[in-house]
Design a protein around this motif. Sequence first.
Motif, PDB file in Angstrom:
ATOM      1  N   UNK A  42      52.889  24.678  21.587  1.00 18.62           N
ATOM      2  CA  UNK A  42      53.926  23.738  22.019  1.00 18.62           C
ATOM      3  C   UNK A  42      53.826  22.431  21.235  1.00 18.62           C
ATOM      4  N   UNK A  43      52.622  21.892  21.127  1.00 21.91           N
ATOM      5  CA  UNK A  43      52.425  20.628  20.421  1.00 21.91           C
ATOM      6  C   UNK A  43      52.678  20.794  18.923  1.00 21.91           C
ATOM      7  N   UNK A  44      52.273  21.919  18.357  1.00 26.05           N
ATOM      8  CA  UNK A  44      52.530  22.172  16.944  1.00 26.05           C
ATOM      9  C   UNK A  44      54.039  22.227  16.681  1.00 26.05           C
ATOM     10  N   UNK A  45      54.772  22.909  17.547  1.00 32.19           N
ATOM     11  CA  UNK A  45      56.231  22.973  17.401  1.00 32.19           C
ATOM     12  C   UNK A  45      56.839  21.580  17.552  1.00 32.19           C
ATOM     13  N   UNK A  46      56.352  20.827  18.510  1.00 31.06           N
ATOM     14  CA  UNK A  46      56.850  19.468  18.712  1.00 31.06           C
ATOM     15  C   UNK A  46      56.561  18.609  17.481  1.00 31.06           C
ATOM     16  N   UNK A  47      55.395  18.779  16.899  1.00 31.30           N
ATOM     17  CA  UNK A  47      55.013  18.005  15.718  1.00 31.30           C
ATOM     18  C   UNK A  47      55.958  18.286  14.549  1.00 31.30           C
ATOM     19  N   UNK A  48      56.461  19.492  14.474  1.00 34.74           N
ATOM     20  CA  UNK A  48      57.403  19.863  13.421  1.00 34.74           C
ATOM     21  C   UNK A  48      58.743  19.161  13.617  1.00 34.74           C
ATOM     22  N   UNK A  49      59.167  19.056  14.866  1.00 37.41           N
ATOM     23  CA  UNK A  49      60.482  18.476  15.162  1.00 37.41           C
ATOM     24  C   UNK A  49      60.438  16.969  15.372  1.00 37.41           C
ATOM     25  N   UNK A  50      59.376  16.472  15.951  1.00 42.51           N
ATOM     26  CA  UNK A  50      59.285  15.044  16.283  1.00 42.51           C
ATOM     27  C   UNK A  50      57.827  14.592  16.249  1.00 42.51           C
ATOM     28  N   UNK A 101      40.215   5.745  24.273  1.00 40.99           N
ATOM     29  CA  UNK A 101      40.664   7.058  23.804  1.00 40.99           C
ATOM     30  C   UNK A 101      42.099   6.984  23.303  1.00 40.99           C
ATOM     31  N   UNK A 102      42.971   6.332  24.066  1.00 44.52           N
ATOM     32  CA  UNK A 102      44.373   6.216  23.650  1.00 44.52           C
ATOM     33  C   UNK A 102      44.471   5.482  22.320  1.00 44.52           C
ATOM     34  N   UNK A 103      43.723   4.400  22.174  1.00 42.11           N
ATOM     35  CA  UNK A 103      43.751   3.628  20.929  1.00 42.11           C
ATOM     36  C   UNK A 103      43.208   4.451  19.758  1.00 42.11           C
ATOM     37  N   UNK A 104      42.141   5.212  19.980  1.00 40.42           N
ATOM     38  CA  UNK A 104      41.545   6.011  18.908  1.00 40.42           C
ATOM     39  C   UNK A 104      42.501   7.101  18.439  1.00 40.42           C
ATOM     40  N   UNK A 105      43.155   7.757  19.373  1.00 38.35           N
ATOM     41  CA  UNK A 105      44.103   8.796  19.002  1.00 38.35           C
ATOM     42  C   UNK A 105      45.299   8.189  18.284  1.00 38.35           C
ATOM     43  N   UNK A 106      45.725   7.011  18.718  1.00 37.18           N
ATOM     44  CA  UNK A 106      46.844   6.335  18.056  1.00 37.18           C
ATOM     45  C   UNK A 106      46.511   6.036  16.604  1.00 37.18           C
ATOM     46  N   UNK A 107      45.284   5.624  16.375  1.00 28.98           N
ATOM     47  CA  UNK A 107      44.861   5.292  15.011  1.00 28.98           C
ATOM     48  C   UNK A 107      44.761   6.522  14.130  1.00 28.98           C
ATOM     49  N   UNK A 108      44.356   7.643  14.723  1.00 30.95           N
ATOM     50  CA  UNK A 108      44.141   8.848  13.916  1.00 30.95           C
ATOM     51  C   UNK A 108      45.422   9.636  13.690  1.00 30.95           C
ATOM     52  N   UNK A 109      46.414   9.440  14.532  1.00 29.51           N
ATOM     53  CA  UNK A 109      47.660  10.182  14.392  1.00 29.51           C
ATOM     54  C   UNK A 109      47.515  11.604  14.879  1.00 29.51           C
ATOM     55  N   UNK A 110      48.472  12.459  14.564  1.00 29.01           N
ATOM     56  CA  UNK A 110      48.460  13.825  15.069  1.00 29.01           C
ATOM     57  C   UNK A 110      48.269  14.851  13.960  1.00 29.01           C
ATOM     58  N   UNK A 111      47.797  14.430  12.815  1.00 26.19           N
ATOM     59  CA  UNK A 111      47.656  15.343  11.684  1.00 26.19           C
ATOM     60  C   UNK A 111      46.649  16.459  11.952  1.00 26.19           C
ATOM     61  N   UNK A 112      45.766  16.274  12.904  1.00 25.85           N
ATOM     62  CA  UNK A 112      44.779  17.307  13.245  1.00 25.85           C
ATOM     63  C   UNK A 112      45.488  18.585  13.673  1.00 25.85           C
ATOM     64  N   UNK A 113      46.552  18.455  14.463  1.00 29.92           N
ATOM     65  CA  UNK A 113      47.266  19.638  14.934  1.00 29.92           C
ATOM     66  C   UNK A 113      47.984  20.363  13.802  1.00 29.92           C
ATOM     67  N   UNK A 114      48.436  19.630  12.827  1.00 29.93           N
ATOM     68  CA  UNK A 114      49.181  20.250  11.734  1.00 29.93           C
ATOM     69  C   UNK A 114      48.287  21.137  10.871  1.00 29.93           C
ATOM     70  N   UNK A 115      46.990  20.869  10.859  1.00 31.34           N
ATOM     71  CA  UNK A 115      46.082  21.600   9.982  1.00 31.34           C
ATOM     72  C   UNK A 115      45.424  22.800  10.654  1.00 31.34           C
ATOM     73  N   UNK A 116      45.638  22.984  11.957  1.00 35.09           N
ATOM     74  CA  UNK A 116      44.985  24.085  12.659  1.00 35.09           C
ATOM     75  C   UNK A 116      46.009  25.035  13.237  1.00 35.09           C
TER      76      UNK A 116
END
Length: 150
Positions: free
Chosen positions: A33-41, A9-24
Amino acid sequence: MKNKKVITLIMAVAASGSSVYAATLPTSEVDAYILAMNTMSPITAKYTIQYKQAVEQKCNTALSVEQLNSKAFTNVVQAMVSSETVDRMGLDAAGGSLQDTLSVIGKNVKCSDLNAPFKALLDDKDFTRKHQHLSKVLHTWDEVVSQSKP
């Protein structure tokens, strides 16, 4: 067997990145919280998502913003961020810092202690020997965080 699933799971998420949160749009306080974090870091957000998903899957629970913002959780996320940085900058001659870090973390996810994977990284003699520069960074981080107020 469960550790292998967590590592996968950790490896799969690492490969996919966090772009899923940016689109929802956020549907909860944790998502916001995670969306705000994604904007800053974005890198910190990526690893926050990874560790959050690993813990939630293994422990069959939902983490709160307070847990995501705890020293224990932050220690593990910072270890992943530092590992990526060390790899990107080529600071450890052995290479593979992130891969080895994710492996140790995945094997040490504990429902009763969010800091267990970080402690495992600090205590793993093979990891310390192979990744001397990263290990020094993690031990320094631990020293600074340990001396800070609760």
